[in-house]
Design an enzyme around this catalytic site. Structure first.
Site, mmCIF file in Angstrom:
data_model
loop_
_atom_site.group_PDB
_atom_site.id
_atom_site.type_symbol
_atom_site.label_atom_id
_atom_site.label_comp_id
_atom_site.label_asym_id
_atom_site.label_seq_id
_atom_site.Cartn_x
_atom_site.Cartn_y
_atom_site.Cartn_z
ATOM 1 N N CYS A 2 -21.405 128.141 36.360
ATOM 2 C CA CYS A 2 -22.666 128.864 36.252
ATOM 3 C C CYS A 2 -22.883 129.635 37.560
ATOM 4 C CB CYS A 2 -23.885 127.978 36.038
ATOM 5 S SG CYS A 2 -23.751 126.929 34.596
ATOM 6 N N ARG A 27 -18.295 133.164 36.741
ATOM 7 C CA ARG A 27 -18.572 131.726 36.822
ATOM 8 C C ARG A 27 -19.010 131.140 35.485
ATOM 9 N NH1 ARG A 27 -19.174 130.299 42.114
ATOM 10 N NH2 ARG A 27 -20.216 128.392 41.496
ATOM 11 N N TRP A 71 -22.243 128.556 32.081
ATOM 12 C CA TRP A 71 -21.055 127.981 31.443
ATOM 13 C C TRP A 71 -21.497 126.603 30.967
ATOM 14 C CZ3 TRP A 71 -17.932 123.640 32.426
ATOM 15 C CH2 TRP A 71 -16.715 123.625 31.740
ATOM 16 N N ASN A 95 -27.025 125.085 38.910
ATOM 17 C CA ASN A 95 -25.571 125.061 38.743
ATOM 18 C C ASN A 95 -25.110 123.670 39.136
ATOM 19 O OD1 ASN A 95 -22.794 125.578 38.739
ATOM 20 N ND2 ASN A 95 -22.838 126.295 40.856
ATOM 21 N N GLY A 96 -24.347 123.011 38.251
ATOM 22 C CA GLY A 96 -23.864 121.671 38.551
ATOM 23 C C GLY A 96 -24.043 120.766 37.344
ATOM 24 N N GLU A 462 3.579 128.014 34.596
ATOM 25 C CA GLU A 462 2.514 128.969 34.900
ATOM 26 C C GLU A 462 2.449 130.068 33.824
ATOM 27 O OE1 GLU A 462 -0.028 129.019 36.510
ATOM 28 O OE2 GLU A 462 -0.567 131.113 36.788
ATOM 29 N N LYS A 466 -0.862 130.847 31.502
ATOM 30 C CA LYS A 466 -1.457 132.192 31.377
ATOM 31 C C LYS A 466 -1.604 132.558 29.906
ATOM 32 C CE LYS A 466 -2.731 132.560 34.346
ATOM 33 N NZ LYS A 466 -2.655 131.893 35.583
ATOM 34 N N GLU A 469 -4.250 130.480 27.947
ATOM 35 C CA GLU A 469 -5.596 130.685 28.475
ATOM 36 C C GLU A 469 -6.257 131.948 27.925
ATOM 37 O OE1 GLU A 469 -5.356 131.100 32.710
ATOM 38 O OE2 GLU A 469 -7.487 130.734 32.994
ATOM 39 N N HIS A 485 14.939 116.248 23.656
ATOM 40 C CA HIS A 485 14.540 114.836 23.553
ATOM 41 C C HIS A 485 13.276 114.680 22.721
ATOM 42 C CE1 HIS A 485 17.698 113.594 26.258
ATOM 43 N NE2 HIS A 485 17.351 114.579 27.073
ATOM 44 N N LYS A 584 -14.222 131.130 35.919
ATOM 45 C CA LYS A 584 -13.258 131.287 37.017
ATOM 46 C C LYS A 584 -13.336 130.130 38.003
ATOM 47 C CE LYS A 584 -10.558 134.001 39.649
ATOM 48 N NZ LYS A 584 -9.208 133.853 39.084
#
Ligand code: M6R
Length: 589
Positions: A2, A27, A71, A95-96, A462, A466, A469, A485, A584
């Protein structure tokens, strides 16, 4: 996560708040709202969706207010759960995460209070309102409420009848800034850099009061304190997209300069205080999340190959609860683009408590992690806006490879210089344009595999992160030799496979996996410097990247994978800059 912003001054507050919120949207972006102080009353506008939905609030009057872009943690993304939350005379943005919100809410309900949202944040408004009735002082009311809260918070609080904004911080970032036309509060400097002149990052437990007279700061006992405000520089402002359609595309384009600036901005490690620490280091621990964790894996490959220092890489959210064994002479490297990731901060703190030295590798100068660490090596990637990390990953590798080289030098070992990597990244970027043509194979995929061995496996992990996401395709990065396997059972004609092969000693081995997936009908895409592999009949398409020391190769081989994710996301009609459900900066646990 947030983003919160506050302003009090001579300008109309609404445009200042909305411009600030747009810069903080990285955010969180599932709902947004503002509260404006107008003639001793508070007007609130909230909307589900992005900050642009608040367009009707831009014309509102009032010279003080707070804003929020959310968020969702507690309660679905909706207008009723959007901030600001108001109860009685109090109106706040938060925020939190308030971990004891449920118990506190029970007490409020028992007093007959009615809640109008499903959030944890609203309970703070109830508490502050109750204390305000007793104290007649908003700062004291906020402090008393904070004493009851556990978890994390950054608050900006308004109250009817009082032309002031009270701020509080605990484990969530909050800056206070002074400008020519007023005072500001925000989750991030970028929201205030355009109008603020100087800023101060609140410490945990500190409070601030913004009034027409300016910004006053208080310690945890509400004693007034003087703190040094640093000058805000132009580079702290939010960047623009320029001619690019998306920040992510622009940021991939900036990979070579991010590497170049990072390498040229590093201190001379062999002649620094850190060198003594590196010489004494017997164990290396790395704590990080997401992409930064993958950087850590890449570093391990280099450190163990050249410096022969035993290295463990921990997912920070696991480290903090696994009762880690931290031997004497351990150096912990905490890697974080933002320097604000809650799990990484907690892991770093624990490493310190267990006697480790702590080195931070971050992209944000005044971040919480930098302030916690004994040593800091900055990445100079420039501000990264897209939620998917790209150039910051390459810049992290530039720092980490240099660090590995210094560790090796301290043991009398020679390491190939990473100096040429920026030039090679530029060549890689030119060669990578052709991945746009791969997208039809991925658009209809049921799932995707990225394969590699050694350092190539790190790049595969990575590349897979990407893709999943920003395209929402199920995707996995896998050790090429491990596929048979069990996981090979998932491979068929609807499962494109991307293989990364940069180490000549492992090329044949990874090609075995390529043969195996090809035999099961998979289309194979290759990232490699080796021309002969590109010509193999199993390979549908390839990108040839320049040769470099194989242990360093993820810094190059990831570039076509970043671009692939971008193009697939676009082809599927998604916004690559703002993928669903994500933000982010992950400042909550
Ligand atoms: O700011 P940090 O580097 O600490 O962030 C860590 C992760 O949240 C981040 O890398 C995340 O995985 C990215 N969105 C991946 O692209």
């Amino acid at each position: 996560m947030c983003g919160i912003v506050g302003y009090l001054g001579e300008e109309r507050a609404a445009p200042v708040l909305l411009d600030g919120l747009e810069k903080l949207e990285y955010r969180g972006y599932d709902s947004a709202g503002v509260a404006l102080w107008q003639d001793k009353k508070i007007a609130v506008v909230r909307r589900k969706g992005r900050v642009c939905e608040l367009v009707c609030a831009r014309s509102l009057a009032g010279n003080a207010g707070v804003g929020h872009t959310r968020w969702a943690t507690h309660g679905a993304p909706s207008e009723r759960n959007a901030h600001p939350h108001r109860f009685g005379a109090v109106c706040l943005v938060h925020n939190g995460i308030l971990e004891n919100a449920a118990a506190l809410k029970e007490e409020c309900l028992a007093r007959g209070e009615v809640f109008s949202s499903d959030t944890d944040s609203e309970v703070a408004a109830h508490l502050m309102n109750a204390f305000l009735a007793e104290e007649s002082d908003l700062l004291r009311a906020v402090k008393r409420a904070c004493e009851l809260l556990s978890g994390s918070y950054a608050f900006a609080v308004l109250a009817e009848g009082r032309e002031e904004i009270v701020c509080a911080r605990m484990h969530s970032p909050l800056v206070v800034a002074r400008g020519t036309d007023g005072v500001f509060a925000a989750s991030d400097l970028c929201a205030v850099a355009a109008e603020g002149r100087s800023a101060y990052v609140l410490e945990d437990g500190e409070f601030a009061r913004l009034t027409k007279e300016g910004a006053e700061l208080f310690d945890s006992a509400l004693r007034p304190v003087e703190r040094t405000f640093f000058a805000l520089a132009a580079q702290q402002a939010a960047p623009e997209k320029g001619s690019f359609a998306h920040f992510m595309r622009k940021e991939i384009e900036e990979v070579p300069s991010a590497i170049e600036n990072t390498l040229s901005g590093l201190p001379d490690l062999l002649n620094s205080h850190l060198y003594e620490v590196l010489c004494q280091t017997e164990y290396l621990h790395i704590v990080a999340c997401g992409t930064a964790y993958h950087s850590g894996l890449c570093m391990k490959a280099v450190v163990e190959k050249f410096a022969r220092v035993p290295t463990q890489v921990f997912v920070a959210s696991e480290y903090r609860y696994c009762d880690p064994i931290v031997p004497e002479h351990t150096l912990t490297v905490a890697i974080s683009q933002s320097g604000e990731t809650a799990d990484t901060l907690a892991a770093a703190q624990l490493a310190l408590e267990r006697g480790s030295r702590l080195l931070a590798v971050t992209n944000v100068e005044h971040s919480s992690l930098n302030r916690l660490a004994q040593h800091v090596l900055p990445t100079r990637a420039g501000r990264e806006v897209a939620v998917a990390a790209t150039k910051s990953f390459n810049a992290q590798l530039a720092v980490l490879y240099s660090l590995a080289a210094a560790l090796a030098a301290g043991r009398g070992r020679r390491v190939p210089s990473p100096a040429a990597l920026a030039v090679l990244a530029r060549e890689t970027l030119c060669a990578s344009g052709r991945v746009a043509a791969w997208t039809p194979y991925f658009q209809g995929a049921r799932s995707v595999f990225f394969l590699g061995r050694g350092a190539d496996r790190c790049a595969a992990l990575e590349g897979s992160l990407k893709l999943k996401e920003i395209s929402y395709l199920p995707s996995e990065g896998y050790a090429a030799g491990e596929l048979k396997h069990g996981t090979l059972a998932l491979v068929d004609g609807a499962t494109p496979v991307v293989a990364v092969i940069t180490d000549p000693q492992l090329a044949d081995k990874t090609m075995n996996a390529v043969h195996e997936v090809y035999a099961r009908g998979a289309a194979v895409f290759l990232v490699t410097p080796f021309e002969e592999l590109c010509a193999a009949q199993e390979v549908t398409a390839s990108v040839r990247i320049p040769r470099c020391e194989p242990a360093y190769s993820p810094i190059l081989s990831v570039i076509p994978l970043q671009l692939l994710a971008y193009h697939v996301s676009l082809a599927l009609g998604h916004d690559p800059d703002k993928p669903r459900n994500l933000a982010k900066s992950v400042t909550v646990e």
